[in-house]
Design a protein around this motif. Structure first.
Motif, PDB file in Angstrom:
ATOM      1  N   PHE A   1       0.806  -1.211   0.000  1.00  0.00           N
ATOM      2  CA  PHE A   1       0.000   0.000   0.000  1.00  0.00           C
ATOM      3  C   PHE A   1       0.848   1.273   0.000  1.00  0.00           C
ATOM      4  CE2 PHE A   1      -3.148  -3.131   1.248  1.00  0.00           C
ATOM      5  CZ  PHE A   1      -4.243  -2.724   0.513  1.00  0.00           C
ATOM      6  N   ALA A   2       2.087   1.198   0.463  1.00  0.00           N
ATOM      7  CA  ALA A   2       2.984   2.349   0.340  1.00  0.00           C
ATOM      8  C   ALA A   2       3.296   2.615  -1.129  1.00  0.00           C
ATOM      9  CB  ALA A   2       4.272   2.100   1.120  1.00  0.00           C
ATOM     10  N   ILE A   3       3.601   1.557  -1.878  1.00  0.00           N
ATOM     11  CA  ILE A   3       3.880   1.703  -3.312  1.00  0.00           C
ATOM     12  C   ILE A   3       2.661   2.264  -4.032  1.00  0.00           C
ATOM     13  CG2 ILE A   3       4.337   0.409  -5.433  1.00  0.00           C
ATOM     14  CD1 ILE A   3       6.039  -1.506  -3.688  1.00  0.00           C
ATOM     15  N   LEU A   4       1.489   1.736  -3.721  1.00  0.00           N
ATOM     16  CA  LEU A   4       0.275   2.197  -4.395  1.00  0.00           C
ATOM     17  C   LEU A   4      -0.064   3.637  -4.017  1.00  0.00           C
ATOM     18  CD1 LEU A   4      -2.000  -0.975  -4.140  1.00  0.00           C
ATOM     19  CD2 LEU A   4      -0.741  -0.131  -6.134  1.00  0.00           C
ATOM     20  N   TYR A   5       0.170   4.012  -2.766  1.00  0.00           N
ATOM     21  CA  TYR A   5      -0.137   5.385  -2.356  1.00  0.00           C
ATOM     22  C   TYR A   5       0.716   6.388  -3.137  1.00  0.00           C
ATOM     23  CZ  TYR A   5      -0.559   9.661   0.307  1.00  0.00           C
ATOM     24  OH  TYR A   5      -0.769  10.972   0.657  1.00  0.00           O
ATOM     25  N   PHE A   6       2.012   6.152  -3.164  1.00  0.00           N
ATOM     26  CA  PHE A   6       2.879   7.097  -3.876  1.00  0.00           C
ATOM     27  C   PHE A   6       2.661   7.023  -5.380  1.00  0.00           C
ATOM     28  CE2 PHE A   6       5.207   7.029   0.167  1.00  0.00           C
ATOM     29  CZ  PHE A   6       5.337   8.395   0.373  1.00  0.00           C
ATOM     30  N   ALA A   7       2.206   5.895  -5.881  1.00  0.00           N
ATOM     31  CA  ALA A   7       1.841   5.816  -7.298  1.00  0.00           C
ATOM     32  C   ALA A   7       0.683   6.753  -7.596  1.00  0.00           C
ATOM     33  CB  ALA A   7       1.473   4.381  -7.668  1.00  0.00           C
ATOM     34  N   VAL A   8      -0.304   6.789  -6.708  1.00  0.00           N
ATOM     35  CA  VAL A   8      -1.434   7.702  -6.879  1.00  0.00           C
ATOM     36  C   VAL A   8      -0.954   9.150  -6.855  1.00  0.00           C
ATOM     37  CG1 VAL A   8      -3.570   8.553  -5.837  1.00  0.00           C
ATOM     38  CG2 VAL A   8      -3.132   6.102  -5.934  1.00  0.00           C
ATOM     39  N   MET A   9      -0.082   9.480  -5.905  1.00  0.00           N
ATOM     40  CA  MET A   9       0.390  10.861  -5.773  1.00  0.00           C
ATOM     41  C   MET A   9       1.206  11.298  -7.002  1.00  0.00           C
ATOM     42  SD  MET A   9      -0.775  12.223  -3.037  1.00  0.00           S
ATOM     43  CE  MET A   9      -2.290  11.271  -3.151  1.00  0.00           C
ATOM     44  N   ILE A  10       2.019  10.384  -7.514  1.00  0.00           N
ATOM     45  CA  ILE A  10       2.821  10.714  -8.697  1.00  0.00           C
ATOM     46  C   ILE A  10       1.924  10.899  -9.912  1.00  0.00           C
ATOM     47  CG2 ILE A  10       4.519   9.793 -10.325  1.00  0.00           C
ATOM     48  CD1 ILE A  10       5.942   8.516  -7.944  1.00  0.00           C
ATOM     49  N   ASP A  11       0.992   9.978 -10.106  1.00  0.00           N
ATOM     50  CA  ASP A  11       0.083  10.089 -11.250  1.00  0.00           C
ATOM     51  C   ASP A  11      -0.781  11.336 -11.150  1.00  0.00           C
ATOM     52  OD1 ASP A  11       1.076   7.824 -12.317  1.00  0.00           O
ATOM     53  OD2 ASP A  11      -0.672   6.562 -11.952  1.00  0.00           O
ATOM     54  N   ALA A  12      -1.151  11.715  -9.936  1.00  0.00           N
ATOM     55  CA  ALA A  12      -1.996  12.893  -9.751  1.00  0.00           C
ATOM     56  C   ALA A  12      -1.226  14.196  -9.918  1.00  0.00           C
ATOM     57  CB  ALA A  12      -2.658  12.857  -8.374  1.00  0.00           C
ATOM     58  N   GLY A  13       0.112  14.124  -9.976  1.00  0.00           N
ATOM     59  CA  GLY A  13       0.916  15.326 -10.199  1.00  0.00           C
ATOM     60  C   GLY A  13       1.135  16.166  -8.961  1.00  0.00           C
ATOM     61  N   LEU A  14       1.194  15.526  -7.786  1.00  0.00           N
ATOM     62  CA  LEU A  14       1.369  16.283  -6.546  1.00  0.00           C
ATOM     63  C   LEU A  14       2.638  17.121  -6.557  1.00  0.00           C
ATOM     64  CD1 LEU A  14       0.743  16.983  -3.579  1.00  0.00           C
ATOM     65  CD2 LEU A  14       1.839  14.821  -2.931  1.00  0.00           C
ATOM     66  N   PHE A  15       3.722  16.578  -7.110  1.00  0.00           N
ATOM     67  CA  PHE A  15       5.014  17.251  -7.024  1.00  0.00           C
ATOM     68  C   PHE A  15       5.369  18.070  -8.260  1.00  0.00           C
ATOM     69  CE2 PHE A  15       5.228  13.281  -4.544  1.00  0.00           C
ATOM     70  CZ  PHE A  15       5.424  13.835  -3.283  1.00  0.00           C
ATOM     71  N   ALA A  16       4.529  18.051  -9.282  1.00  0.00           N
ATOM     72  CA  ALA A  16       4.846  18.777 -10.522  1.00  0.00           C
ATOM     73  C   ALA A  16       5.074  20.274 -10.289  1.00  0.00           C
ATOM     74  CB  ALA A  16       3.738  18.555 -11.545  1.00  0.00           C
ATOM     75  N   PRO A  17       4.243  20.983  -9.510  1.00  0.00           N
ATOM     76  CA  PRO A  17       4.498  22.422  -9.286  1.00  0.00           C
ATOM     77  C   PRO A  17       5.833  22.670  -8.613  1.00  0.00           C
ATOM     78  CG  PRO A  17       2.262  21.843  -8.642  1.00  0.00           C
ATOM     79  CD  PRO A  17       2.978  20.562  -8.878  1.00  0.00           C
ATOM     80  N   PHE A  18       6.204  21.778  -7.700  1.00  0.00           N
ATOM     81  CA  PHE A  18       7.488  21.947  -7.026  1.00  0.00           C
ATOM     82  C   PHE A  18       8.638  21.830  -8.012  1.00  0.00           C
ATOM     83  CE2 PHE A  18      11.232  20.144  -5.007  1.00  0.00           C
ATOM     84  CZ  PHE A  18      11.457  21.052  -3.980  1.00  0.00           C
ATOM     85  N   VAL A  19       8.539  20.878  -8.928  1.00  0.00           N
ATOM     86  CA  VAL A  19       9.596  20.700  -9.919  1.00  0.00           C
ATOM     87  C   VAL A  19       9.738  21.953 -10.779  1.00  0.00           C
ATOM     88  CG1 VAL A  19      10.297  19.381 -11.952  1.00  0.00           C
ATOM     89  CG2 VAL A  19       9.354  18.200  -9.959  1.00  0.00           C
ATOM     90  N   ARG A  20       8.605  22.491 -11.239  1.00  0.00           N
ATOM     91  CA  ARG A  20       8.659  23.699 -12.071  1.00  0.00           C
ATOM     92  C   ARG A  20       9.296  24.861 -11.309  1.00  0.00           C
ATOM     93  NH1 ARG A  20       3.097  22.221 -13.054  1.00  0.00           N
ATOM     94  NH2 ARG A  20       2.883  21.142 -15.056  1.00  0.00           N
ATOM     95  N   ARG A  21       8.904  25.010 -10.074  1.00  0.00           N
ATOM     96  CA  ARG A  21       9.430  26.112  -9.264  1.00  0.00           C
ATOM     97  C   ARG A  21      10.921  25.940  -9.000  1.00  0.00           C
ATOM     98  NH1 ARG A  21       9.458  31.320  -8.294  1.00  0.00           N
ATOM     99  NH2 ARG A  21      10.074  31.828  -6.150  1.00  0.00           N
ATOM    100  N   LEU A  22      11.328  24.705  -8.719  1.00  0.00           N
ATOM    101  CA  LEU A  22      12.736  24.431  -8.441  1.00  0.00           C
ATOM    102  C   LEU A  22      13.608  24.764  -9.641  1.00  0.00           C
ATOM    103  CD1 LEU A  22      14.891  23.222  -6.558  1.00  0.00           C
ATOM    104  CD2 LEU A  22      14.369  20.990  -7.561  1.00  0.00           C
ATOM    105  N   VAL A  23      13.155  24.347 -10.823  1.00  0.00           N
ATOM    106  CA  VAL A  23      13.929  24.622 -12.036  1.00  0.00           C
ATOM    107  C   VAL A  23      14.077  26.121 -12.254  1.00  0.00           C
ATOM    108  CG1 VAL A  23      13.909  24.395 -14.542  1.00  0.00           C
ATOM    109  CG2 VAL A  23      13.339  22.440 -13.120  1.00  0.00           C
ATOM    110  N   THR A  24      13.030  26.876 -11.956  1.00  0.00           N
ATOM    111  CA  THR A  24      13.081  28.338 -12.102  1.00  0.00           C
ATOM    112  C   THR A  24      14.036  28.971 -11.107  1.00  0.00           C
ATOM    113  OG1 THR A  24      10.800  28.355 -12.878  1.00  0.00           O
ATOM    114  CG2 THR A  24      11.710  30.447 -12.097  1.00  0.00           C
ATOM    115  N   VAL A  25      14.011  28.493  -9.859  1.00  0.00           N
ATOM    116  CA  VAL A  25      14.810  29.099  -8.785  1.00  0.00           C
ATOM    117  C   VAL A  25      16.295  28.864  -8.982  1.00  0.00           C
ATOM    118  CG1 VAL A  25      15.327  28.958  -6.314  1.00  0.00           C
ATOM    119  CG2 VAL A  25      12.951  29.072  -7.086  1.00  0.00           C
ATOM    120  N   VAL A  26      16.699  27.648  -9.375  1.00  0.00           N
ATOM    121  CA  VAL A  26      18.120  27.321  -9.413  1.00  0.00           C
ATOM    122  C   VAL A  26      18.796  27.745 -10.703  1.00  0.00           C
ATOM    123  CG1 VAL A  26      17.688  25.322  -7.942  1.00  0.00           C
ATOM    124  CG2 VAL A  26      17.790  25.015 -10.420  1.00  0.00           C
ATOM    125  N   HIS A  27      18.048  28.150 -11.699  1.00  0.00           N
ATOM    126  CA  HIS A  27      18.618  28.400 -13.018  1.00  0.00           C
ATOM    127  C   HIS A  27      19.713  29.469 -12.973  1.00  0.00           C
ATOM    128  CE1 HIS A  27      18.663  28.127 -17.327  1.00  0.00           C
ATOM    129  NE2 HIS A  27      18.604  29.435 -17.424  1.00  0.00           N
TER     130      HIS A  27
END
Length: 449
Positions: free
Chosen positions: A65-91
């Motif tokens: 259920f840990a694998i399935l939970y994080f699979a749901v979060m990844i598919d739902a795009g929970l971390f996508a905004p963070f990735v975009r922001r990180l790329v902007t900040v460190v550039h």
């Protein structure tokens, strides 16, 4: 004779895995069954197997259920905004890029899958390394160090293996290791900062690196590609992102992490409840839920199947008293002056052992012997399990780890070159975590007797 059978079983098991004659799953089931039968325990093997599998059932449920939970979060795009922001900040700044690489890799590693960590981190950060002229070796090094620290998460593998092999609760092994993980995270960020400073100085002098060339990009790159990977951009509506549920998913994940740290409920129960809530929030349609399970079933089955196969191995090893026979032989070989320090010795041994042999061979073949020997000096199984985890940063550099070749390929570096560049930092990471564990009294320096 029992000692001979015991060592023979471990040697055969390790040899078959290391030579890739059998998969760990198959070897964990067949080797103890055959050896146990030859040793004269044929009529008792069934009960031993069931007992071992029953003991590991909570760990298997937690991992599933840990694998399935994080699979749901990844598919739902929970971390996508963070990735975009990180790329902007460190550039634009090598130091920020290196530290940002560490932060991103640490975050992605929450799902416990090294391959996912490597693919998403390199997709997001490699374009910045290329644009700035930074060495991709730094990217590979920082990403692997972060993954090595986060590999201690219960659903990452080693912690579950150690707990399973010694028959202890995963909570008793992992929760005390959280401060040690925090030490490893701080160290990883420090290494990233140092490597970033080195790149800043090198680029200031106009040095283009050892080969004077930059690797060509492989596959989709850039913030859109990275965010798309997190959002599950497959063209399948069942796996598309759920940006409208971002805050709800974030709140649920934070609540889960807090519950894990405080231990309000057993880990298997927490992940079962979290998955049930997450899948209803993000994929309420039954067809979408079926599609999600089908997509991630392979990863979940591989991990959980290994845990239940380990139940067969440990059940027979314990039920036949072979582990006791091996431990007694080891105790007689341990110098009396070294015995009380066996937890620290185990931590040190985990560094070369997990590099030269697989995690399965070490945790199911070697650790039970060390742990049983440690009992004679007042060291608990949980304490020995914690000590055995500190070698993971070095383990990931092993040629026995397929995802390491993936990382080298994605970064466009030679595998041997990556090993040479990263090894000293990985060794220091393992030693820092061992020192942190001893200082925080998570790993005892001396046994109680």
């Amino acid at each position: 004779m029992l000692t001979v059978w015991a060592y023979g079983m471990v040697i055969v098991f390790m040899t078959l895995i290391m030579t890739r004659r059998l998969s760990p799953l198959t070897a964990l089931i067949l080797v103890p069954t055959v050896v146990g039968g030859l040793a004269g325990f044929t009529g008792e093997l069934g009960g031993m197997m069931v007992q071992g599998i029953t003991r590991l059932a909570p760990t298997g449920v937690m991992l599933l259920f840990a694998i399935l939970y994080f699979a749901v979060m990844i598919d739902a795009g929970l971390f996508a905004p963070f990735v975009r922001r990180l790329v902007t900040v460190v550039h634009g700044d090598p130091v920020r890029v290196a530290v940002g690489t560490a932060v991103l890799a640490l975050l992605v590693s929450l799902d416990g899958d090294g391959s996912t960590t490597y693919m998403i981190t390199t997709a997001a950060m490699l374009p910045l390394y290329r644009a700035l002229g930074m060495q991709p070796l730094v990217l590979a090094c920082v990403t692997m160090l972060a993954s090595g620290v986060m590999n201690i998460l219960p659903w990452g593998g080693p912690t579950a293996r150690a707990a399973s092999a010694l028959g202890v609760d995963v909570d008793a092994v992992f929760i005390p290791m959280v401060p040690v993980m925090a030490t490893g995270i701080v160290w990883t960020l420090f290494v990233a900062y140092q490597l970033g400073m080195g790149e800043r100085r090198r680029l200031a002098t106009g040095d283009t690196g050892a080969d004077g060339a930059l690797p060509a990009a492989s596959g989709p790159t850039g913030p859109d590609a990275a965010a798309g990977a997190w959002a599950g951009s497959t063209g399948d509506a069942a796996h598309s992102g759920r940006p409208d549920r971002l805050y709800v998913n974030a709140l649920l994940t934070v609540a889960l992490l807090v519950a894990l740290m405080t231990g309000v409920l057993p880990l298997p129960v927490l992940f079962m409840l979290a998955y049930a809530v997450a899948v209803l929030i993000n994929y309420p349609a039954l067809e979408d839920q079926k599609a999600l399970l089908a997509r991630h079933a392979g990863n979940a089955l591989a991990v959980v199947g290994l845990i239940f196969a380990a139940g067969v191995f440990t059940g027979i090893l314990s039920g036949t008293k072979m582990v006791d026979a091996m431990a007694n032989s080891v105790v007689t070989l341990v110098p009396p002056a070294l015995g009380p320090y066996l937890a620290v010795v185990t931590g040190v041994l985990s560094i070369p052992f997990t590099f030269f042999i697989s995690n399965d061979a070490f945790y199911f073949g070697v650790l039970p012997i060390l742990a049983k020997a440690g009992e004679a000096y007042g060291l608990t199984a949980a304490e020995m399990a914690r000590a055995s985890l500190v070698g993971q940063p070095v383990h990931l550099l092993s040629p026995l780890v397929p995802s390491t070749f993936l990382l080298a390929g994605l970064c466009g570096v030679e595998f041997g070159e990556h090993q040479r560049f990263t090894l000293r930092w990985a060794l220091l990471s393992a030693l820092v975590m061992l020192l942190g564990g001893v200082t925080m009294l998570v790993i005892p320096l001396v046994g109680t007797r």
